[in-house]
Write a protein that holds these residues in place. Structure first.
Motif, PDB file in Angstrom:
ATOM      1  N   GLY A   1       4.330  -4.654   8.084  1.00 23.61           N
ATOM      2  CA  GLY A   1       3.652  -3.495   8.314  1.00 23.61           C
ATOM      3  C   GLY A   1       2.611  -3.192   7.200  1.00 23.61           C
ATOM      4  N   LEU A   2       2.503  -4.103   6.190  1.00 24.71           N
ATOM      5  CA  LEU A   2       1.501  -3.772   5.379  1.00 24.71           C
ATOM      6  C   LEU A   2       0.441  -4.643   5.846  1.00 24.71           C
ATOM      7  N   GLY A   3      -0.544  -4.147   6.657  1.00 21.37           N
ATOM      8  CA  GLY A   3      -1.595  -4.994   7.354  1.00 21.37           C
ATOM      9  C   GLY A   3      -2.878  -4.484   6.778  1.00 21.37           C
TER      10      GLY A   3
ATOM     11  N   THR B   1      -4.483  -4.446   3.746  1.00 19.60           N
ATOM     12  CA  THR B   1      -4.077  -5.310   2.521  1.00 19.60           C
ATOM     13  C   THR B   1      -5.120  -4.442   1.200  1.00 19.60           C
ATOM     14  N   ASP B   2      -4.415  -4.362   0.438  1.00 20.41           N
ATOM     15  CA  ASP B   2      -4.717  -3.850  -1.008  1.00 20.41           C
ATOM     16  C   ASP B   2      -4.940  -4.994  -1.682  1.00 20.41           C
ATOM     17  N   THR B   3      -6.446  -5.086  -2.031  1.00 22.53           N
ATOM     18  CA  THR B   3      -6.994  -6.389  -2.620  1.00 22.53           C
ATOM     19  C   THR B   3      -7.786  -5.982  -3.734  1.00 22.53           C
TER      20      THR B   3
ATOM     21  N   GLN C   1      -3.816  11.790  -9.807  1.00 24.34           N
ATOM     22  CA  GLN C   1      -5.235  10.905  -9.626  1.00 24.34           C
ATOM     23  C   GLN C   1      -5.179  10.342  -8.419  1.00 24.34           C
ATOM     24  N   HIS C   2      -4.621  10.793  -7.096  1.00 29.56           N
ATOM     25  CA  HIS C   2      -4.550  10.838  -5.820  1.00 29.56           C
ATOM     26  C   HIS C   2      -4.317  11.991  -5.246  1.00 29.56           C
ATOM     27  N   GLY C   3      -4.407  12.016  -3.883  1.00 27.46           N
ATOM     28  CA  GLY C   3      -3.856  13.354  -3.014  1.00 27.46           C
ATOM     29  C   GLY C   3      -2.600  13.534  -2.864  1.00 27.46           C
ATOM     30  N   HIS C   4      -1.593  13.015  -3.585  1.00 26.25           N
ATOM     31  CA  HIS C   4      -0.199  12.981  -3.216  1.00 26.25           C
ATOM     32  C   HIS C   4       0.702  14.109  -4.249  1.00 26.25           C
ATOM     33  N   TYR C   5       0.006  15.357  -4.286  1.00 28.92           N
ATOM     34  CA  TYR C   5       0.817  16.513  -5.049  1.00 28.92           C
ATOM     35  C   TYR C   5       0.269  17.705  -4.333  1.00 28.92           C
TER      36      TYR C   5
ATOM     37  N   PHE D   1      -3.420  12.602   8.898  1.00 31.67           N
ATOM     38  CA  PHE D   1      -4.103  11.136   9.285  1.00 31.67           C
ATOM     39  C   PHE D   1      -4.839  10.407   8.487  1.00 31.67           C
ATOM     40  N   GLN D   2      -4.828  10.856   6.930  1.00 34.21           N
ATOM     41  CA  GLN D   2      -5.688  10.132   6.004  1.00 34.21           C
ATOM     42  C   GLN D   2      -5.355   8.690   6.007  1.00 34.21           C
ATOM     43  N   LYS D   3      -3.807   8.374   6.028  1.00 34.89           N
ATOM     44  CA  LYS D   3      -3.572   7.130   5.552  1.00 34.89           C
ATOM     45  C   LYS D   3      -3.151   6.327   7.200  1.00 34.89           C
TER      46      LYS D   3
ATOM     47  N   ILE E   1      11.761  -2.828   4.343  1.00 36.46           N
ATOM     48  CA  ILE E   1      11.286  -1.643   3.615  1.00 36.46           C
ATOM     49  C   ILE E   1      10.409  -2.004   2.391  1.00 36.46           C
ATOM     50  N   TYR E   2       9.710  -1.008   2.075  1.00 33.91           N
ATOM     51  CA  TYR E   2       8.612  -1.293   1.073  1.00 33.91           C
ATOM     52  C   TYR E   2       9.244  -1.236  -0.135  1.00 33.91           C
ATOM     53  N   VAL E   3       9.718  -2.222  -0.847  1.00 33.95           N
ATOM     54  CA  VAL E   3      10.299  -2.039  -2.244  1.00 33.95           C
ATOM     55  C   VAL E   3       9.018  -2.174  -3.191  1.00 33.95           C
ATOM     56  N   ARG E   4       8.509  -1.176  -3.474  1.00 32.36           N
ATOM     57  CA  ARG E   4       7.227  -1.011  -4.465  1.00 32.36           C
ATOM     58  C   ARG E   4       7.627  -1.655  -5.950  1.00 32.36           C
ATOM     59  N   GLU E   5       8.781  -1.502  -6.197  1.00 32.78           N
ATOM     60  CA  GLU E   5       9.216  -1.976  -7.698  1.00 32.78           C
ATOM     61  C   GLU E   5      10.639  -1.896  -7.492  1.00 32.78           C
TER      62      GLU E   5
ATOM     63  N   ILE F   1      -0.139  -5.364 -10.213  1.00 33.92           N
ATOM     64  CA  ILE F   1       0.149  -6.644  -9.819  1.00 33.92           C
ATOM     65  C   ILE F   1       0.860  -6.823  -8.663  1.00 33.92           C
ATOM     66  N   ARG F   2       1.585  -5.561  -8.428  1.00 35.78           N
ATOM     67  CA  ARG F   2       2.657  -5.631  -7.108  1.00 35.78           C
ATOM     68  C   ARG F   2       1.926  -5.736  -5.707  1.00 35.78           C
ATOM     69  N   MET F   3       0.580  -6.101  -5.522  1.00 39.39           N
ATOM     70  CA  MET F   3      -0.009  -6.300  -4.569  1.00 39.39           C
ATOM     71  C   MET F   3       0.185  -7.714  -3.833  1.00 39.39           C
ATOM     72  N   GLU F   4       0.372  -7.560  -2.574  1.00 38.73           N
ATOM     73  CA  GLU F   4       0.733  -8.823  -1.616  1.00 38.73           C
ATOM     74  C   GLU F   4      -0.056 -10.136  -2.081  1.00 38.73           C
TER      75      GLU F   4
HETATM   76  C1  LIG Z   1      -5.860  -1.951  -2.355  1.00 37.81           C
HETATM   77  C2  LIG Z   1      -4.599  -0.961  -1.973  1.00 37.81           C
HETATM   78  C3  LIG Z   1      -3.511  -1.390  -2.374  1.00 37.81           C
HETATM   79  C4  LIG Z   1      -2.738  -0.007  -2.286  1.00 37.81           C
HETATM   80  N1  LIG Z   1      -1.323  -0.474  -2.311  1.00 37.81           N
HETATM   81  C5  LIG Z   1      -0.465   0.400  -1.855  1.00 37.81           C
HETATM   82  C6  LIG Z   1       0.847  -0.126  -1.905  1.00 37.81           C
HETATM   83  O1  LIG Z   1       0.856  -1.415  -2.156  1.00 37.81           O
HETATM   84  N2  LIG Z   1       1.611   0.620  -1.695  1.00 37.81           N
HETATM   85  C7  LIG Z   1       1.443   1.886  -1.235  1.00 37.81           C
HETATM   86  O2  LIG Z   1       2.347   2.431  -0.763  1.00 37.81           O
HETATM   87  N3  LIG Z   1       0.214   2.471  -1.336  1.00 37.81           N
HETATM   88  C8  LIG Z   1      -0.681   1.450  -1.617  1.00 37.81           C
HETATM   89  N4  LIG Z   1      -1.972   1.967  -1.790  1.00 37.81           N
HETATM   90  C9  LIG Z   1      -2.167   3.442  -1.793  1.00 37.81           C
HETATM   91  C10 LIG Z   1      -2.532   4.275  -0.756  1.00 37.81           C
HETATM   92  O3  LIG Z   1      -3.144   3.218   0.368  1.00 37.81           O
HETATM   93  C11 LIG Z   1      -3.842   4.963  -1.116  1.00 37.81           C
HETATM   94  O4  LIG Z   1      -5.165   4.030  -1.193  1.00 37.81           O
HETATM   95  C12 LIG Z   1      -3.628   5.582  -2.419  1.00 37.81           C
HETATM   96  O5  LIG Z   1      -2.316   6.259  -2.144  1.00 37.81           O
HETATM   97  C13 LIG Z   1      -4.877   6.558  -2.469  1.00 37.81           C
HETATM   98  O6  LIG Z   1      -4.586   7.727  -1.947  1.00 37.81           O
HETATM   99  P1  LIG Z   1      -5.446   8.638  -1.595  1.00 37.81           P
HETATM  100  O7  LIG Z   1      -6.522   8.318  -0.240  1.00 37.81           O
HETATM  101  O8  LIG Z   1      -4.992  10.025  -1.865  1.00 37.81           O
HETATM  102  O9  LIG Z   1      -6.610   8.686  -2.822  1.00 37.81           O
HETATM  103  P2  LIG Z   1      -7.975   7.977  -3.478  1.00 37.81           P
HETATM  104  O10 LIG Z   1      -8.603   7.134  -1.995  1.00 37.81           O
HETATM  105  O11 LIG Z   1      -7.680   7.102  -4.509  1.00 37.81           O
HETATM  106  O12 LIG Z   1      -8.605   8.984  -3.916  1.00 37.81           O
HETATM  107  C14 LIG Z   1      -8.976   9.931  -2.872  1.00 37.81           C
HETATM  108  C15 LIG Z   1     -10.408  10.643  -3.515  1.00 37.81           C
HETATM  109  O13 LIG Z   1     -10.224  11.147  -4.828  1.00 37.81           O
HETATM  110  C16 LIG Z   1     -11.083  10.473  -5.690  1.00 37.81           C
HETATM  111  N5  LIG Z   1     -10.397  10.436  -6.952  1.00 37.81           N
HETATM  112  C17 LIG Z   1      -9.498   9.709  -7.274  1.00 37.81           C
HETATM  113  N6  LIG Z   1      -8.912   9.775  -8.578  1.00 37.81           N
HETATM  114  C18 LIG Z   1      -9.675  10.862  -8.997  1.00 37.81           C
HETATM  115  C19 LIG Z   1      -9.518  11.363 -10.258  1.00 37.81           C
HETATM  116  N7  LIG Z   1      -8.582  11.070 -11.165  1.00 37.81           N
HETATM  117  N8  LIG Z   1     -10.328  12.580 -10.251  1.00 37.81           N
HETATM  118  C20 LIG Z   1     -10.979  13.053  -9.438  1.00 37.81           C
HETATM  119  N9  LIG Z   1     -11.197  12.287  -8.271  1.00 37.81           N
HETATM  120  C21 LIG Z   1     -10.385  11.398  -7.989  1.00 37.81           C
HETATM  121  C22 LIG Z   1     -11.632   9.545  -5.218  1.00 37.81           C
HETATM  122  O14 LIG Z   1     -12.706   9.140  -5.644  1.00 37.81           O
HETATM  123  C23 LIG Z   1     -11.322   9.506  -3.717  1.00 37.81           C
HETATM  124  O15 LIG Z   1     -12.809  10.339  -3.203  1.00 37.81           O
HETATM  125  C24 LIG Z   1      -2.967   1.169  -2.002  1.00 37.81           C
HETATM  126  C25 LIG Z   1      -4.347   1.361  -1.680  1.00 37.81           C
HETATM  127  C26 LIG Z   1      -5.038   0.514  -1.859  1.00 37.81           C
HETATM  128  C27 LIG Z   1      -6.503   0.730  -1.694  1.00 37.81           C
END
Ligand SMILES: Cc1cc2nc3c(=O)[nH]c(=O)nc-3n(C[C@H](O)[C@H](O)[C@H](O)COP(=O)(O)OP(=O)(O)OC[C@H]3O[C@@H](n4cnc5c(N)ncnc54)[C@H](O)[C@@H]3O)c2cc1C
Length: 500
Positions: A21-23, A25-27, A178-182, A264-266, A354-358, A452-455
């Motif tokens: 399912g992880l197509g 790729t996090d590179t 640091q992401h949008g997951h809150y 729909f962001q992801k 299942i995605y065993v992230r760690e 490190i955990r990237m595929e």
């Molecule tokens: C290469 C790659 C590998 C991944 N690997 C996995 C994985 O193995 N498993 C998994 O479940 N998920 C993985 N993800 C994570 C998932 O796909 C999302 O990319 C990740 O959760 C980021 O979510 P997001 O879109 O909310 O945030 P982002 O796309 O990181 O950020 C959204 C916006 O917020 C801004 N932003 C980010 N940080 C800050 C900050 N501190 N302050 C202000 N603005 C900020 C960014 O510039 C961007 O505009 C991976 C992502 C990538 C790109």
């Protein structure tokens, strides 16, 4: 390299998450992906050059969006974004072309009788079917590290305190977003909003989060990476799982009430009008807090954990597509989607992995730490590179002192530049085992593992581990005593990238 190899796997399907399912790729920086790992992505490029690969979409209708580069990279002749079945076929082709022997559905006997050692060397291991496998060298390439553990190699589970390795982003990280997951809005965690006496809603821990920077045994959340489609001809409606209970998703209803619309962001597009759908947002496919005991759990308990994750996640999709609690605009949009009918066809179109992230992380010869994974150090004896952000998913959902709900554990810190991974991080201490290499449950802190955990990195380390195993046999030494110059020369010849 002239050696015979047996692959012994509990899985029926090869490829783990890459075919599971992880197509999307996090590179990170693709320049650091070499060797067989790069060949994997080049073979996918070849696959998608064929017109027959585009059954549900024309190639030029595919948006070609990758992570930082085009998905289909004509210059590098690589394809970073692909369908699960296409990836699985590449793995099967590798096996067939190299005449590899693969034993599937074979489960390591994790009892004290499962692994036979002489001194520090593994002689053989046994599986639950009674089959015994002997070898000169062993590679534990599982997400869980069961062979490593059964062989008596020390490991860690959970987050270290920042003080252990002098880090900043390990341990408990309340109020770090640091992401949008809150939860961006104030959302009540109680059954009756604002009334603690009514009790907590499901999917919230009664305690937490812990002191900032402290260690704990919590694990970043798991989910399934889902392959969806909005093509009616190839779409299976999201199934209503056994025991479906819409009240489990009330928190998400409240998030929608707050105006949040990032559903729909992801839904990351992969070819043929499909997605690799990942967790996104405060309440999504990550099943927070339900995997803490997974790494060391029995097979039965792991199966139960996996099943619970599946029921949670299928219920979530069914809820979003059908429940009146969900705003009309969201519900109508979600119900355009379903599972892809032509993927995971022997598993109800649901990912086999299942995605065993760690899970476990070895305490080996060299521990990769935050500064190493941020490219701030020169690690000894590089055998591969990584470049993705320190990316940990949430580990818990708790009630803040002010009475609203919040998540904790999500980290996304970008390295200054790609970084090297040390040979010592795949080696146990010699006194614990002198013929085992561990390229997945590598020796690293929780937060360094977030990158490190990237595929692609697992594939790189897998190749380096196999190379070291062969050279150790040829040189009649333990991998810990293999001269690095010998290893480096072969890795470079085989196109591995060790430094930039
Ligand atoms: C290469 C790659 C590998 C991944 N690997 C996995 C994985 O193995 N498993 C998994 O479940 N998920 C993985 N993800 C994570 C998932 O796909 C999302 O990319 C990740 O959760 C980021 O979510 P997001 O879109 O909310 O945030 P982002 O796309 O990181 O950020 C959204 C916006 O917020 C801004 N932003 C980010 N940080 C800050 C900050 N501190 N302050 C202000 N603005 C900020 C960014 O510039 C961007 O505009 C991976 C992502 C990538 C790109």
């Amino acid at each position: 390299m002239g050696k015979s190899v047996l692959i012994v796997s509990p899985d029926k399907h090869l490829g783990g998450l890459s075919s599971g399912g992880l197509g999307f790729t996090d590179t990170g920086n693709k320049e650091v992906i070499g060797g067989l790992s790069r060949e994997f992505y080049q073979r996918l490029y070849q696959h998608y050059q064929q017109d027959s690969a585009w059954k549900w979409q024309k190639r030029d209708e595919y948006g070609n969006k990758g992570q930082g580069t085009p998905a289909i990279d004509g210059n590098a002749r690589t394809m970073w974004i692909f369908e699960p079945h296409a990836a699985e076929q590449v793995f099967e082709d590798f096996v067939r072309e190299n005449k590899l022997t693969v034993y599937r559905n074979e489960w390591l006997d994790r009892s004290s009788k499962g692994v036979t050692k002489k001194g520090s060397a593994i002689q053989s291991f046994r599986t639950l079917s009674g089959q015994i496998y002997e070898g000169k060298m062993f590679i534990d390439a599982t997400y869980e590290g069961d062979l490593m553990a059964a062989a008596g190699v020390r490991y860690h589970v959970g987050r270290e305190a920042n003080s252990v390795y002098g880090e900043t982003w390990n341990g408990v990280q309340p109020n770090v977003f640091q992401h949008g997951h809150y939860f961006k809005a104030n959302v009540s965690p109680y059954k009756v909003p604002g009334d603690p006496k009514s009790g907590l809603l499901p999917e919230i821990a009664p305690d937490g989060p812990g002191e900032k920077g402290a260690g704990d045994h919590k694990i970043q959340a798991y989910c399934f990476r889902m392959c969806m489609t909005n093509n009616p001809e190839n779409r299976v409606p999201f199934p209503k799982p056994e025991g479906y209970d819409p009240t489990r998703y009330e928190l998400l209803g409240r998030v929608f009430d707050s105006g949040w619309r990032e559903t729909f962001q992801k839904f990351d597009p992969i070819p043929n009008r499909k997605t690799d759908t990942n967790n996104h947002g405060p309440f999504s496919s990550d099943y927070l807090g339900k995997n803490y005991d997974y790494p060391d759990a029995t097979y039965d308990r792991r199966r139960q954990i996996i099943r619970d994750h599946q029921l949670y996640q299928q219920g979530l999709l069914y809820f979003m597509a059908n429940d009146k609690r969900v705003p009309d605009d969201v519900r109508q949009a979600v119900s355009q989607w379903g599972l892809a009918k032509d993927e995971f066809t022997d598993n109800g179109n649901w990912p086999h992995q299942i995605y065993v992230r760690e899970a476990r992380r070895m305490l080996g010869m060299f521990v990769m730490k935050e500064a190493d994974a941020l490219g701030k150090t020169d690690v000894p004896q590089p055998i591969g590179m990584g470049s993705y952000a320190l990316d940990a998913h949430n580990a818990q959902r708790y009630v803040r002192p002010d009475g609203f709900v919040q998540n904790e554990g999500d980290i996304g810190v970008h390295p200054d530049k790609p970084y090297s991974i040390s040979y010592g991080s795949i080696l146990p201490k010699e006194s614990e085992c002198n013929n085992l290499l561990v390229p997945v449950c590598v020796s690293s802190s929780h937060i360094a593992y977030g990158s490190i955990r990237m595929e692609p990195v697992f594939m790189i380390l897998g190749q380096s581990a196999a190379t070291a195993a062969v050279l150790s046999i040829d040189n009649k030494v333990a991998p810990q005593r293999l001269p690095y110059a010998t290893l480096k020369a072969v890795l470079l010849k085989d196109q591995q990238r060790l430094t930039l």
